[in-house]
Scaffold this motif. Structure first.
Motif, short mmCIF file in Angstrom:
data_model
loop_
_atom_site.label_atom_id
_atom_site.label_comp_id
_atom_site.label_asym_id
_atom_site.label_seq_id
_atom_site.Cartn_x
_atom_site.Cartn_y
_atom_site.Cartn_z
N UNK A 1 0.86 -1.18 0.00
CA UNK A 1 0.00 0.00 0.00
C UNK A 1 0.89 1.23 0.00
N UNK A 2 0.87 1.94 -1.09
CA UNK A 2 1.72 3.11 -1.27
C UNK A 2 1.48 4.13 -0.15
N UNK B 1 2.07 -2.92 7.52
CA UNK B 1 1.87 -4.06 6.63
C UNK B 1 0.38 -4.31 6.50
N UNK B 2 -0.04 -4.53 5.28
CA UNK B 2 -1.45 -4.80 5.00
C UNK B 2 -1.54 -6.19 4.40
N UNK B 3 -2.53 -6.95 4.84
CA UNK B 3 -2.67 -8.33 4.41
C UNK B 3 -4.05 -8.57 3.81
N UNK B 4 -4.10 -9.55 2.93
CA UNK B 4 -5.36 -9.90 2.26
C UNK B 4 -5.49 -11.42 2.23
N UNK B 5 -6.68 -11.89 2.54
CA UNK B 5 -6.94 -13.33 2.52
C UNK B 5 -7.22 -13.78 1.09
N UNK B 6 -6.78 -14.99 0.78
CA UNK B 6 -7.15 -15.63 -0.49
C UNK B 6 -8.64 -15.97 -0.37
#
Length: 185
Positions: A84-85, A90-95
């Protein structure tokens, strides 16, 4: 006082999410993670992206626990870090595609099984062949070594089959036999 239609709808949505989150958390042992890590994944599943602080606030667990859980989920390809610019967090995303989750996890586990066992089989075959080829070894011991050699050679058929299964899943040929979307009846 009765709930308005919108309030009832929001309540129903929240209840539906809760049902799914509980079910995912309960079954995540299949993927080798604890129910709390399963709850983390399930919560992330319903969010676009989350930081560790957001996870901590939502789940009430410590930041180190969240970090450990996210790392475990990253190891099994169920969560990825998203850039994320301009953000230092830290940013996370679930599959969100369960087919990808299945492919990533089970193929990784099966490939580990194939590699570990075929290396052991090859080493064992070499050792047994030395026994069989040694003229100073008794015929009883040679017979035992020969039987064990045939037994482990027979197990290679399974690992070859498993390897073909992994390939057919990774290249998506399996969907020709078991479609993602079966025909409607």
């Amino acid at each position: 006082m009765t709930l308005s239609n919108n309030d009832q709808a929001l309540h129903n949505i929240e209840e539906a999410e809760g049902e799914i989150i509980n079910a995912i958390a309960e079954t995540m042992d299949v993927y080798g993670v604890t129910p709390s890590i399963g709850r983390l994944y399930a919560t992330m599943y319903f969010r676009d992206q989350m930081t560790l602080d957001e996870m901590r606030d939502e789940l009430g667990l410590s930041k180190p626990s969240m970090s450990t859980g996210v790392r475990k989920l990253q190891d099994i390809d169920m969560v990825k870090k998203v850039y994320q610019r301009g953000s230092r967090k830290h940013v996370y995303q679930a599959e969100k595609d369960f087919f990808n989750t299945f492919i990533g996890f089970f193929c990784q586990m099966w490939e580990r099984e194939i590699n570990t066992n075929t290396v052991a089989i090859q080493r064992s075959k070499d050792l047994l062949q030395k026994v069989i080829d040694d003229e100073a070894v008794s015929s009883i011991i040679k017979k035992d070594a020969t039987e064990k050699l045939h037994q482990i050679e027979g197990s290679m058929q399974y690992y070859e089959w498993l390897n073909n299964l992994v390939k057919s899943i990774r290249n998506e040929e399996i969907y020709n036999f078991i479609p993602k979307h079966p025909p409607q009846k």
